[in-house]
Design an enzyme around this catalytic site. Structure first.
Site, PDB file in Angstrom:
ATOM      1  N   TYR A 159       0.842  -1.202   0.000  1.00 52.88           N
ATOM      2  CA  TYR A 159       0.000   0.000   0.000  1.00 52.88           C
ATOM      3  C   TYR A 159       0.878   1.253   0.000  1.00 52.88           C
ATOM      4  O   TYR A 159       0.668   2.174  -0.798  1.00 52.88           O
ATOM      5  CB  TYR A 159      -0.895  -0.031   1.247  1.00 52.88           C
ATOM      6  CG  TYR A 159      -1.808   1.158   1.414  1.00 52.88           C
ATOM      7  CD1 TYR A 159      -2.993   1.263   0.695  1.00 52.88           C
ATOM      8  CD2 TYR A 159      -1.502   2.185   2.314  1.00 52.88           C
ATOM      9  CE1 TYR A 159      -3.840   2.348   0.866  1.00 52.88           C
ATOM     10  CE2 TYR A 159      -2.338   3.272   2.485  1.00 52.88           C
ATOM     11  CZ  TYR A 159      -3.508   3.354   1.763  1.00 52.88           C
ATOM     12  OH  TYR A 159      -4.343   4.431   1.932  1.00 52.88           O
TER      13      TYR A 159
HETATM   14  N1  LIG Z   1      -9.194   6.678   5.563  1.00 54.35           N
HETATM   15  C1  LIG Z   1      -7.910   6.976   5.695  1.00 54.35           C
HETATM   16  O1  LIG Z   1      -7.387   7.086   6.813  1.00 54.35           O
HETATM   17  C2  LIG Z   1      -7.068   7.181   4.482  1.00 54.35           C
HETATM   18  C3  LIG Z   1      -5.754   7.631   4.654  1.00 54.35           C
HETATM   19  C4  LIG Z   1      -4.967   7.827   3.537  1.00 54.35           C
HETATM   20  C5  LIG Z   1      -5.458   7.576   2.279  1.00 54.35           C
HETATM   21  N2  LIG Z   1      -6.737   7.125   2.132  1.00 54.35           N
HETATM   22  C6  LIG Z   1      -7.200   6.862   0.781  1.00 54.35           C
HETATM   23  O2  LIG Z   1      -8.447   7.491   0.566  1.00 54.35           O
HETATM   24  C7  LIG Z   1      -9.162   6.797  -0.459  1.00 54.35           C
HETATM   25  C8  LIG Z   1     -10.583   6.571  -0.029  1.00 54.35           C
HETATM   26  O3  LIG Z   1     -10.592   5.696   1.074  1.00 54.35           O
HETATM   27  P1  LIG Z   1     -11.659   5.768   2.250  1.00 54.35           P
HETATM   28  O4  LIG Z   1     -10.893   6.115   3.460  1.00 54.35           O
HETATM   29  O5  LIG Z   1     -12.834   6.593   1.875  1.00 54.35           O
HETATM   30  O6  LIG Z   1     -12.016   4.219   2.359  1.00 54.35           O
HETATM   31  P2  LIG Z   1     -13.397   3.462   2.177  1.00 54.35           P
HETATM   32  O7  LIG Z   1     -13.070   2.032   2.406  1.00 54.35           O
HETATM   33  O8  LIG Z   1     -14.439   4.108   3.021  1.00 54.35           O
HETATM   34  O9  LIG Z   1     -13.789   3.710   0.661  1.00 54.35           O
HETATM   35  C9  LIG Z   1     -13.153   3.111  -0.419  1.00 54.35           C
HETATM   36  C10 LIG Z   1     -14.173   2.912  -1.518  1.00 54.35           C
HETATM   37  O10 LIG Z   1     -13.502   2.425  -2.671  1.00 54.35           O
HETATM   38  C11 LIG Z   1     -14.253   1.340  -3.193  1.00 54.35           C
HETATM   39  N3  LIG Z   1     -13.328   0.433  -3.856  1.00 54.35           N
HETATM   40  C12 LIG Z   1     -12.350  -0.299  -3.271  1.00 54.35           C
HETATM   41  N4  LIG Z   1     -11.746  -1.043  -4.185  1.00 54.35           N
HETATM   42  C13 LIG Z   1     -12.352  -0.775  -5.374  1.00 54.35           C
HETATM   43  C14 LIG Z   1     -12.190  -1.261  -6.687  1.00 54.35           C
HETATM   44  N5  LIG Z   1     -11.253  -2.191  -6.954  1.00 54.35           N
HETATM   45  N6  LIG Z   1     -12.981  -0.772  -7.663  1.00 54.35           N
HETATM   46  C15 LIG Z   1     -13.934   0.156  -7.392  1.00 54.35           C
HETATM   47  N7  LIG Z   1     -14.145   0.640  -6.151  1.00 54.35           N
HETATM   48  C16 LIG Z   1     -13.368   0.165  -5.160  1.00 54.35           C
HETATM   49  C17 LIG Z   1     -14.913   0.683  -2.004  1.00 54.35           C
HETATM   50  O11 LIG Z   1     -16.077  -0.058  -2.382  1.00 54.35           O
HETATM   51  C18 LIG Z   1     -15.261   1.886  -1.141  1.00 54.35           C
HETATM   52  O12 LIG Z   1     -16.546   2.404  -1.436  1.00 54.35           O
HETATM   53  C19 LIG Z   1      -8.358   5.526  -0.739  1.00 54.35           C
HETATM   54  O13 LIG Z   1      -7.564   5.694  -1.899  1.00 54.35           O
HETATM   55  C20 LIG Z   1      -7.464   5.397   0.481  1.00 54.35           C
HETATM   56  O14 LIG Z   1      -6.272   4.701   0.216  1.00 54.35           O
HETATM   57  C21 LIG Z   1      -7.550   6.926   3.199  1.00 54.35           C
END
Ligand SMILES: NC(=O)c1ccc[n+]([C@@H]2O[C@H](COP(=O)([O-])OP(=O)(O)OC[C@H]3O[C@@H](n4cnc5c(N)ncnc54)[C@H](O)[C@@H]3O)[C@@H](O)[C@H]2O)c1
Length: 254
Positions: A159
């Site tokens: 990741y």
């Molecule tokens: N939440 C955190 O602390 C955090 C920190 C750093 C980065 N991020 C990044 O933010 C972004 C959003 O994450 P989030 O925190 O909202 O998580 P989340 O799990 O709430 O949402 C992720 C969404 O992406 C969708 N998804 C996952 N894999 C997929 C695929 N292969 N095809 C289509 N859709 C897919 C899931 O169904 C989900 O709705 C991500 O890229 C994550 O890496 C999040």
């Protein structure tokens, strides 16, 4: 005349639109008058999100699919054009971690899959969207990186490597598009209260340690991320490209 920070009339694709950050971003965009193609794996969650947005008078359509499907980016761009008449904004938000494993024990298949979801899929959407944005002479791209991509993250090697790749890709593309009216930036959230934090690995000691590293002493809210994404997607952003914007409650020192 709409304010320059407004997204009124702008047409956006948001991947991972049903997650914490994605849904907050979709709602923030339509509140400003944007038209949004919401893309996610989960059809039921998409139906619910798009239903709520349209019932409230917003403009959105859903597209169910896996961002690692190489045909999906072109379908998303075509849907934006058919449903709303063009494309202005790409928000590469879909992503996920795969658990806590030391790098040398990560299965090669897991490594490939993590890079595919968290890095290659963003590249594939860029490939599909950029020619349309260049043609239009205007565009905004927001790629989702992570503090893990800036600092590394023990036990989340694939990741972290993928998110570091997102940063390098953003810096490269920003330079390549600098004179074409298309700006490209990345966000690097640290710890945001979304679906990601509901995974089993985020509990007890891990949660405490991560929170201790955030000077504000709390996780960020998806709406706080959405606000920054809205600004980075707006016509108000004119002199920043290939940049990485921190969302870490003061944790970042880079
Ligand atoms: N939440 C955190 O602390 C955090 C920190 C750093 C980065 N991020 C990044 O933010 C972004 C959003 O994450 P989030 O925190 O909202 O998580 P989340 O799990 O709430 O949402 C992720 C969404 O992406 C969708 N998804 C996952 N894999 C997929 C695929 N292969 N095809 C289509 N859709 C897919 C899931 O169904 C989900 O709705 C991500 O890229 C994550 O890496 C999040």
């Amino acid at each position: 005349m709409p304010a320059p920070t407004s997204l009124a009339g702008q047409i956006a694709i948001i991947t991972g639109a049903c997650g914490g950050i994605g849904a907050a971003t979709a709602r923030r965009f339509v509140r400003d008058g944007a038209h949004v193609v919401c893309l996610d794996l989960r059809q039921d969650a998409l139906d619910e999100l798009v239903g709520q947005i349209t019932e409230a008078g917003g403009s959105a359509v859903g597209l169910a699919g896996d961002v690692t499907d190489s045909e999906l980016p072109a379908r998303a761009v075509a849907l934006a054009q058919e449903a709303f008449g063009g494309l202005d904004i790409l928000v590469n938000n879909a992503g996920m971690g795969s658990g806590m494993v030391p790098l040398w024990e990560v299965e090669p298949e897991t490594w490939r899959r993590d890079l595919e979801i968290n890095l290659t899929s963003q590249f594939m959407f860029i490939r599909a969207a950029v020619p349309v944005l260049i043609e239009r002479g205007y565009g905004r791209i927001v790629n989702t990186a992570s503090a893990a991509g800036m600092e590394g993250h023990a036990l989340s090697g694939p990741y972290a490597a993928a998110k570091a790749g997102v940063i390098a890709m953003t810096k490269t593309l920003g330079k390549e598009l600098a004179q074409k009216g298309v700006v490209v930036n990345a966000i690097a959230p640290a710890l945001i209260g979304s679906g990601m934090l509901e995974q089993p690995w985020f509990s007890g000691e891990v949660k405490r340690t991560l929170l201790e590293r955030i000077p504000m002493g709390r996780v960020g809210e998806p709406e706080e991320v959405a606000e920054m994404v809205a600004f980075l997607s707006s016509p108000a952003l004119t002199f920043s490209t290939g940049a990485v914007f921190d969302l870490s409650g003061g944790r970042a020192t880079y």
